[in-house]
Enzyme design. Structure first.
Site, short mmCIF file in Angstrom:
data_model
loop_
_atom_site.label_atom_id
_atom_site.label_comp_id
_atom_site.label_asym_id
_atom_site.label_seq_id
_atom_site.Cartn_x
_atom_site.Cartn_y
_atom_site.Cartn_z
N ARG A 87 -7.51 12.82 6.40
CA ARG A 87 -7.07 11.57 6.18
C ARG A 87 -8.63 10.71 6.37
O ARG A 87 -8.89 9.96 5.49
CB ARG A 87 -6.16 10.97 6.93
CG ARG A 87 -5.62 9.63 6.85
CD ARG A 87 -5.33 9.19 5.46
NE ARG A 87 -5.00 7.68 5.21
CZ ARG A 87 -4.58 7.10 4.07
NH1 ARG A 87 -5.07 7.68 2.84
NH2 ARG A 87 -4.30 5.78 4.17
N ASP A 109 0.82 -1.16 -0.04
CA ASP A 109 0.04 0.02 -0.05
C ASP A 109 0.94 1.35 0.06
O ASP A 109 1.97 1.12 0.44
CB ASP A 109 -0.83 -0.01 1.28
CG ASP A 109 -1.55 1.20 1.66
OD1 ASP A 109 -2.43 1.57 0.54
OD2 ASP A 109 -1.39 2.03 2.47
N ALA A 110 0.38 2.23 -0.47
CA ALA A 110 1.13 3.63 -0.54
C ALA A 110 1.02 4.34 0.54
O ALA A 110 2.15 4.92 1.42
CB ALA A 110 0.92 4.11 -1.84
N TYR A 111 -0.33 5.07 0.88
CA TYR A 111 -0.40 5.94 1.74
C TYR A 111 -0.67 5.46 3.21
O TYR A 111 -1.45 4.73 3.47
CB TYR A 111 -1.66 6.89 1.31
CG TYR A 111 -1.47 7.71 0.10
CD1 TYR A 111 -0.39 8.36 -0.30
CD2 TYR A 111 -2.25 7.05 -1.18
CE1 TYR A 111 -0.37 9.02 -1.41
CE2 TYR A 111 -1.89 7.60 -2.21
CZ TYR A 111 -1.04 8.59 -2.50
OH TYR A 111 -0.92 9.20 -3.57
N SER A 154 -2.54 0.69 -4.82
CA SER A 154 -3.11 2.21 -3.95
C SER A 154 -4.43 2.42 -4.55
O SER A 154 -4.72 2.48 -5.57
CB SER A 154 -1.88 3.11 -3.87
OG SER A 154 -2.57 4.12 -3.65
N ASN A 155 -5.15 3.12 -3.62
CA ASN A 155 -6.36 4.04 -4.00
C ASN A 155 -5.93 5.27 -4.86
O ASN A 155 -6.59 5.74 -5.38
CB ASN A 155 -7.05 4.46 -2.71
CG ASN A 155 -8.04 3.33 -2.14
OD1 ASN A 155 -8.05 2.37 -2.89
ND2 ASN A 155 -8.27 3.58 -0.96
#
Length: 222
Positions: free
Chosen positions: A40, A9-11, A116-117
């Site tokens: 967030r 995942d990124a964030y 990722s989203n």
């Protein structure tokens, strides 16, 4: 090598989502941390609700809408900061251990990917800022399927592209709900519990819980 691919995942996992607000902490004032957490939270809430409704908008649009809402909830914060905060989101800091961990896994022959989203443009910007261009093999954005995590079609992008069974993929995320979705899909999951949060979704638990990515290479066996 235990896994053919390590997908991140990124964030919150590779990139610090609160770095944007920290860069402007003095201007925002003492409520900066709460401001960042609200931004967030609404960003994620919007992604879940829109996926359930079948009314997709890309993650950048949701990020901006969430920021607009957050300014309304924190009237002490100057809305004139909006352009600077959005710009900072394109250049988020990666966590200190990330480059070495990814390079180490890649050196062992594993594929390294982001799932990722975020939009592809957002993710490429973050990867470039962190100097990870030569380490990450693929970027999987939910825009390809028009639904956000935890929709199974999101995780299926990886197995379809790589022609792997889910169990051959190690998936790392700092988001417990993301870990639940990936576990249900069949990935081996590693929850990067950076904030030392209590566990959730007891029927969809991770294979491993770590405080950061730093020791991931020491726990490669499934």
């Amino acid at each position: 090598m235990a896994f053919a691919a390590y997908v991140f995942d990124a964030y919150g996992t590779l990139f610090d989502v609160h770095a944007a607000v920290r860069r402007h902490a003095d201007a925002i004032g003492p409520e900066g941390q709460a401001f960042s957490e609200m931004w967030r939270a609404k960003q994620l809430e919007y992604s879940w609700i829109r996926t359930l409704m079948g009314a997709h908008k890309d993650f950048w649009v949701l990020t901006e809408q969430a920021l607009d809402y957050t300014f309304q909830r924190f009237p002490s914060a100057d809305p004139a900061l909006k352009p600077a905060l959005l710009d900072a989101y394109w250049h988020l800091d990666c966590y200190p251990e990330v480059p070495a961990v990814l390079k180490g896994l890649k050196a062992q022959g594993a594929r390294i990917a982001i799932l990722s989203n975020g939009t592809e443009a957002m993710l490429k910007s973050a990867v470039g800022k962190a100097g990870l261009d030569l380490v990450i093999d693929d970027i999987f954005s939910v825009e390809a399927v028009g639904a956000f995590k935890t929709a199974p079609a999101v995780y299926d992008m990886v197995t379809t592209r790589y022609r792997l069974y889910p169990k051959a993929v190690s998936f790392q995320s700092s988001n417990r709900w993301d870990i639940a979705g990936a576990t249900k899909f069949g990935f081996r999951t590693v929850w990067i519990n950076r904030a030392n949060m209590p566990d959730e979704y007891p029927d969809l638990g991770p294979a491993l819980i770590l405080p950061s990515l730093e020791s991931l290479q020491q726990h490669q066996e499934g």
